[in-house]
Design an enzyme around this catalytic site. Structure first.
Site, short mmCIF file in Angstrom:
data_model
loop_
_atom_site.label_atom_id
_atom_site.label_comp_id
_atom_site.label_asym_id
_atom_site.label_seq_id
_atom_site.Cartn_x
_atom_site.Cartn_y
_atom_site.Cartn_z
N GLY A 240 1.01 -1.19 -0.10
CA GLY A 240 0.07 0.00 0.04
C GLY A 240 0.72 1.24 -0.06
N GLN B 230 2.79 10.25 1.87
CA GLN B 230 4.08 9.28 2.09
C GLN B 230 5.05 9.86 0.99
OE1 GLN B 230 2.31 5.10 2.55
NE2 GLN B 230 4.10 4.94 3.68
N CYS C 151 5.82 -0.28 7.66
CA CYS C 151 5.24 1.11 7.07
C CYS C 151 6.57 1.58 6.08
CB CYS C 151 4.89 2.26 8.00
SG CYS C 151 4.52 3.84 7.27
N LEU C 152 6.16 1.82 4.94
CA LEU C 152 7.47 2.12 3.86
C LEU C 152 8.15 3.51 4.71
CD1 LEU C 152 5.69 1.46 0.68
CD2 LEU C 152 7.63 -0.06 1.82
N HIS D 285 -4.79 1.09 7.50
CA HIS D 285 -3.47 1.75 7.69
C HIS D 285 -3.16 2.97 6.60
CE1 HIS D 285 0.92 1.22 8.22
NE2 HIS D 285 1.15 1.98 6.95
N GLU D 286 -3.63 2.95 5.35
CA GLU D 286 -3.56 3.92 4.53
C GLU D 286 -4.49 4.94 4.65
OE1 GLU D 286 -0.88 3.72 2.60
OE2 GLU D 286 -0.79 1.44 3.01
N HIS E 213 -2.85 7.17 7.29
CA HIS E 213 -2.00 8.02 6.54
C HIS E 213 -2.68 9.42 6.07
CE1 HIS E 213 1.91 6.31 6.44
NE2 HIS E 213 1.39 5.03 6.20
O1 K1U Z 1 1.63 2.45 3.95
C1 K1U Z 1 2.60 1.94 3.84
O2 K1U Z 1 3.68 2.29 4.41
C2 K1U Z 1 2.67 0.78 3.05
C3 K1U Z 1 2.74 -0.63 4.07
C4 K1U Z 1 1.20 -1.06 4.05
C5 K1U Z 1 0.85 -1.94 5.20
C6 K1U Z 1 1.70 -3.16 5.68
C7 K1U Z 1 1.42 -3.99 6.78
C8 K1U Z 1 0.25 -3.70 7.35
C9 K1U Z 1 -0.64 -2.60 6.95
C10 K1U Z 1 -0.09 -1.99 6.06
C11 K1U Z 1 3.77 -1.82 3.52
O3 K1U Z 1 3.52 -2.18 2.46
S1 K1U Z 1 5.21 -2.27 4.58
C12 K1U Z 1 5.52 -3.55 3.55
C13 K1U Z 1 4.96 -4.80 3.39
O4 K1U Z 1 4.12 -4.76 4.23
C14 K1U Z 1 5.27 -5.84 2.41
C15 K1U Z 1 6.16 -5.58 1.52
C16 K1U Z 1 6.40 -6.61 0.65
C17 K1U Z 1 5.61 -8.02 0.59
C18 K1U Z 1 4.81 -7.89 1.57
C19 K1U Z 1 4.37 -6.83 2.42
ZN ZN Z 2 2.36 3.26 6.04
#
Ligand code: K1U
Ligand code: ZN
Length: 172
Positions: free
Chosen positions: A45, A50, A94-95, A136-137, A140
């Site tokens: 996401g 972000q 979270c990225l 989560h998004e 944000h």
């Molecule tokens: O919003 C963001 O920062 C993105 C985030 C979204 C998220 C992850 C986990 C739970 C709720 C929301 C991410 O994508 S973090 C990276 C991640 O979870 C992932 C990366 C590669 C493969 C699978 C998952």
């Molecule tokens: Zn996030």
């Protein structure tokens, strides 16, 4: 075009984003860039703040199984219109807070309404990881990070780690 992802702490990640009133080609391009940035990260996401854009826009694709067709979703003005009493605990990341993970409890099932890339109103029920991710998004867009659900000590510890990471990145 891939965009840079902001790292916490950053004042833009704490802002309430503005609703999209006019779905322009510029906003469609922004959404496409966000999907490219999300897949490249990689993530499941991404929300506009972000990458420093304060519009109510999120993208997601929670398909994780290899071989399964991707399902990129672009949501303008997403809104949770109903949520279950039943909750789910997921270890979120979270990225904008790289390499930090913590358990967050949220409603297990949510109904979400949004405007799609073509300007059509959509509504769908999300469960499991999709429900966790869309909440989560949307957080944000309201200046809320998953660490805001944690105890102050843990939140502070993560914030300090991120400050250190940003100092190191600035020196590179
Ligand atoms: O919003 C963001 O920062 C993105 C985030 C979204 C998220 C992850 C986990 C739970 C709720 C929301 C991410 O994508 S973090 C990276 C991640 O979870 C992932 C990366 C590669 C493969 C699978 C998952
Ligand atoms: Zn996030």
């Amino acid at each position: 075009m891939k965009r840079n992802i902001l790292i916490h702490p950053d004042p833009r990640l704490k802002k309430i984003c503005s609703p999209v009133v006019d779905l322009t080609d510029e906003l469609r391009q922004l959404a496409d860039d966000m999907l490219e940035t999300m897949y490249d990260a990689p993530g499941i996401g991404l929300a506009a703040p972000q990458i420093g854009m304060l519009d109510r826009l999120i993208v997601m694709d929670c398909v994780k199984e290899e071989g399964e067709a991707p399902r990129p979703l672009i949501m303008f003005n997403p809104e949770v219109v109903a949520s279950s009493d039943e909750t789910n605990v997921y270890e979120e990341g979270c990225l904008s807070i790289p390499e930090q993970f913590a358990e967050v409890t949220r409603p297990k099932v949510v109904d979400v309404a949004w405007i799609d890339r073509d300007g059509n109103a959509q509504r769908e029920t999300f469960d499991g990881l999709w429900a966790t991710c869309v909440q989560h998004e949307i957080d944000h867009l309201n200046g809320k990070l998953f660490i805001d659900y944690l105890k102050p000590m843990k939140r502070q510890m993560i914030t300090r780690k991120m400050q250190k990471l940003k100092r190191e990145q600035a020196r590179e």
